[in-house]
Structures are given as structure tokens and as C-alpha cells.
Design a protein around this motif. Structure first.
Motif, PDB file in Angstrom:
ATOM      1  N   LYS A  92      -6.843   5.179  -0.307  1.00 43.32           N
ATOM      2  CA  LYS A  92      -4.928   5.487  -0.423  1.00 43.32           C
ATOM      3  C   LYS A  92      -5.670   6.647  -1.631  1.00 43.32           C
ATOM      4  N   GLU A 108       1.320  -1.880   0.456  1.00 45.29           N
ATOM      5  CA  GLU A 108      -0.346   0.020   0.419  1.00 45.29           C
ATOM      6  C   GLU A 108       1.328   1.686  -0.547  1.00 45.29           C
ATOM      7  N   HIS A 109       2.150   1.170   0.713  1.00 50.20           N
ATOM      8  CA  HIS A 109       3.247   2.017   0.982  1.00 50.20           C
ATOM      9  C   HIS A 109       3.648   2.483  -0.884  1.00 50.20           C
TER      10      HIS A 109
END
Ligand code: TYD
Ligand code: MG
Length: 455
Positions: A252, A228-229
Motif C-alpha cells: 500500500k 495496515e489502514h
């Protein structure tokens, strides 16, 4: 020659350990360590190195950097554009997660079929003919959509370099493998490595990339949190598989807000955008039945009216049953406790079931007031008029608290023909404009609802 090294990688958090251990020393999970042979660093080749594009960057003054404006490409899908914040940004990497069978492949194939530029759809899960069958089902033309059944991430990048697609879709990131790493596809290190390479590739070539990701039983994206980063946008595709509605949420987004939401309906011929969700979520029932109340909710920035249904019956067996769909069970228990304490309503001996229409899951606290009214209505068997809507958060001492964006909720309720709305008294003060077709009933304590509607 550099010595190869063995390390043990946790499949849950991605943490490493020099020796085999039963419990991960980083996240505390049991039996998650997997042995992995690390090749010497020098042998690893990233795309950037392979293509000779590796040059060191010099610092640039912020004011000298040209903003890339208006470059977003429309995905030809209003709901997807909405959650992405206006369209696909070139060079961005989008991750779409969701449970098996929810419709991730369908959604992206549909996007691929509707876009006008060249699309490369890479699949490691299905055969080309299976995709063809799905495309026929979606009634797409597909003349500019290329299908590649491949799992080697470097071959995928080579193919993409040749075709130069305007969008690269990878179904799914868990099936990919990088030859640089020995562990099996789907393992933390493979997922991380492949996503990292695709990310660099997207940035270097400007080809927007969509990755499909599986989610674990607990509901989070499989693979390390690190995934996810790495990516720019994380979307979650969710819904009840037995219902037709599907929700696309942003978790995000580096290029837009995360409060947007897309709603789709799964049909026999693919996913259809739902631009007017309230009309579908309200029952078409003409008769007024007890146990039903309409909430003026807000999902993301979209107001939507949703029917809450409660069923309260005398408990036949020892322990009263409590169950909810689409609403937090603990929150319902809290509301029952408030009704018990403030209104003296005897829920203690009753089975209580609560349902939000359409299989949607909602977290908006403003639904509380409708849920509470539906519970009272079912207990007393008094129907609430179908022209009444509710919005309000309920506190522990039975006070009704202000909700956000009350104007938007009122306008949506008025548009759908509601004539009465119960709102928190505190919201009345800040109210600037209000539709004149709707009567407002300010409420400050839950007892007032009971007095006005149940007696
Ligand atoms: P799929 O997109 O393969 O899900 P995922 O990739 O998320 O695992 O398929 C989702 C389900 O949707 C599948 O069970 C069949 C159903 N479906 C339809 O109802 N209509 C359609 O047009 C298509 C293509 C699938
Ligand atoms: Mg799939």
C-alpha cells in the motif's frame, strides 16, 4: 468514578465480544479471544491531548490548500526510494513487514547509518550493544544515529520530541506498549493503540516514522488488518532465507504506485542494492542443458530476465511428485494438463520439479511460456539455445495470450544479448518500436513451440 469494563478481544481480527466465547463471532477463528480491561475513556491521553495541540479543524476549500511538492527526503538507498515512490514523505508512517531473520533490522539500520540528519532508532527487541555490533558489521559511522531501548510508546514520543530526529525507526511495533491499555505487548489492542499514537505524533510533528512489523505463519502482518489502514505505506520484505536475494514490495502506498519493487542482495557486510537483477538471475552456464528456459518477466515496472528450470523424470513410486519453488504449483499443474491435452505429452507418469533461479517468487503470468518450454525441454531432453527468451501467458486451451509491456521486455532481452524471443502473436500487432538485434517468433498455440524447438 466510571466503572471499568471487561471485554473480550479477538487476537486475529480485532473484533470484540462482551463475553468469553470459544469461537470469534466476527471472523470465525477458534480460541482467539483474550480478556481485556477497558479503562474509562476520560482517563486516556493521546499525544495530541497531552501536548495541548487539540484544536478542531475547519473545512478548507481544496483549491486553497497548498500542495506540498518536492518535499520528499531521499533515503540514500535507490531501491527503497523506488518502492516509496521517490523518497520519504515528511510526517508519513511506513510499516515494513517480513519474516524473522529476513533482514528488516539490517535494512533500517543501514538506512539510519547512511542518512545525514539525526536518526532515532528505537528498539524493543535487541540491546544497544547488539545494535552496535550490527552497525560495526555494516561499517557505518553512526555519529548522528541515536539508539533508544524502550518499549513505552509515550516515553518514545517524549524522547523524539527532545531529539527532533529527521527519521524515527521503531523495531518493532509488536514490542511497544501503551500505559493506557492493560493487555500485553503484541496483542491486537496494544499494537493498534501504539500505532495510532505514533501516527498522530508523526502527523503533528512531521517526523517520518518507520515501524517494523512481524508477520504471522500465514504470511500476513501480525496484529489486526487495521494496522495496515492506520499507516500510510506498507512494505513487505521477502525472499528465501537460504538465498541471498531479498525483495522489497509495496503493498500500500498513499504517495505512489504499488507496482514498484526493490531488489537487494544480503552479504556479509549488509544489504546491497541490486540495480541490474537480470544479470544475476541468469546462470553463467556456458553449456546448453535441457530443462532450462529464460523468461522475460516484469516485476512491478522492472523487466527482468529469469531462468526457469524444470526436471522431469520417470516416477519411481506410485504417485508422481510435483513440486515448485518460486512458481505457483497449481499453475504448473495447469500447464502440465495443457501439454498433456494439446501436445499429448505423457507427464502423467513423471515426477516434475520446477525452480525459478535465485529464490525469487514471481506472479507475472508471462512466465508461463518459459515454464512450459522448460518442461517440454526436460521431458524430451532437448536443450533450448541459450540465446532464446520467452514471454507469454498460456490459456487453458493452449492458446498463447498477449502480455503487458512487451517493448520493455524486448529491450531488456536485447540489452542482455538475447537474439531470439518467442512472443504471443497477438502482441506483434501493437508493437511500436523493437530492438533490431532480436528476432521475433510470434506464437499463437503451444504446439508451435514444440514444433519449432523440440523437433
Ligand atoms: P535481521 O536484520 O536481524 O533480521 P530481522 O530484523 O528481519 O529479523 O538479520 C537478518 C539476517 O541477516 C541474520 O540472520 C544475519 C544476516 N546478516 C548478514 O548476512 N549480513 C549482515 O551484514 C547482517 C547485519 C546480517
Ligand atoms: Mg529484527
Amino acid at each position: 468514578m466510571a466503572k471499568t469494563k471487561t471485554i473480550f478481544v479477538c487476537q486475529s481480527c480485532g473484533g470484540t465480544s462482551p463475553k468469553m466465547e470459544g469461537k470469534c463471532r466476527h471472523c470465525g477463528e477458534w480460541n482467539t479471544l483474550v480478556e481485556q480491561v477497558q479503562k474509562p475513556q476520560a482517563k486516556r491521553s493521546t499525544f495530541a491531548q497531552a501536548s495541548g495541540q487539540r484544536n478542531s479543524a475547519a473545512p478548507v476549500r481544496l483549491t486553497d490548500i497548498a500542495a506540498e511538492k518536492g518535499q520528499r527526503v531521499s533515503s540514500q538507498d535507490d531501491e527503497l526510494n523506488r518502492v516509496l515512490g521517490g523518497g520519504i514523505v515528511p510526517g508519513s508512517v511506513i510499516l515494513i513487514g517480513g519474516q524473522p531473520g529476513i533482514g528488516k533490522s539490517t535494512l533500517l539500520l543501514q538506512v539510519a547509518l547512511n542518512l545525514s540528519g539525526t536518526i532515532l532508532y528505537v528498539t524493543g527487541e535487541e540491546s544497544a550493544s547488539q545494535i552496535k555490533m550490527r552497525a560495526n558489521r555494516l561499517k557505518g559511522d553512526g555519529s548522528n544515529c541515536h539508539i533508544l531501548t524502550e518499549t513505552n510508546v509515550q516515553d518514545i514520543m517524549t524522547a523524539a520530541t527532545t531529539i527532533k530526529p529527521s527519521l524515527l525507526i521503531v523495531d518493532s511495533i509488536q514490542t511497544l506498549q501503551s500505559p493506557d491499555i492493560t493487555s500485553t505487548p503484541g496483542s491486537v489492542s496494544q499494537v493498534r493503540e501504539c500505532a495510532g499514537e505514533l501516527q498522530q505524533f508523526a502527523k503533528a510533528t512531521g517526523i517520518p516514522t518507520v515501524l517494523i512489523g512481524h508477520i504471522t505463519k500465514e504470511g500476513s502482518l501480525a496484529g489486526p488488518k487495521l494496522l495496515e489502514h492506520i499507516v500510510d505505506v506498507v512494505l513487505q520484505f521477502e525472499g528465501d532465507r537460504h538465498h541471498t536475494y531479498r525483495i522489497l514490495r509495496t503493498i500500500k502506498n498513499r504517495f505512489g504506485s504499488t507496482s514498484e519493487l526493490g531488489i537487494y542482495e544480503m552479504r556479509a557486510d549488509g544489504l546491497r542494492e541490486v540495480s541490474n537483477p537480470s544479470e544475476l538471475l541468469l546462470s553463467q552456464n556456458e553449456d546448453e542443458l535441457s530443462g532450462s528456459a529464460i523468461a522475460a518477466a516484469l516485476e512491478g515496472n522492472r523487466p527482468l530476465l529469469i531462468e526457469t528450470q524444470a526436471l522431469v523424470t520417470k516416477a519411481v513410486y506410485g504417485n508422481p511428485q510435483r513440486s515448485t519453488t518460486g512458481f505457483d504449483l497449481r499453475r504448473m499443474n495447469m500447464l502440465l494438463a495443457v501439454l498433456d491435452k494439446r501436445g499429448g505429452l505423457p507427464f502423467g507418469q513423471c515426477d516434475v520439479f520446477l525452480n525459478l533461479a535465485g529464490g525469487l517468487r514471481m506472479d507475472d503470468p508471462a512466465i508461463d511460456l518459459a515454464v512450459l518450454s522448460a518442461l517440454m525441454s526436460s521431458l524430451r531432453d532437448v536443450a533450448i539455445p541459450a540465446t532464446v527468451a520467452f514471454a507469454g501467458e498460456v490459456g487453458l486451451s493452449g492458446e498463447v495470450r498477449a502480455v503487458s509491456h512487451i517493448e520493455q521486455r524486448l529491450i531488456e532481452a536485447a540489452r542482455l544479448g538475447f537474439t531470439d524471443m518467442y512472443i504471443p502473436a497477438t502482441n506483434l500487432r501493437g508493437l511500436s518500436k523493437q530492438p533490431n538485434t532480436i528476432r521475433l517468433h510470434p506464437i499463437s498455440k503451444v504446439e508451435e513451440i514444440y514444433e519449432r524447438l523440440m523437433t
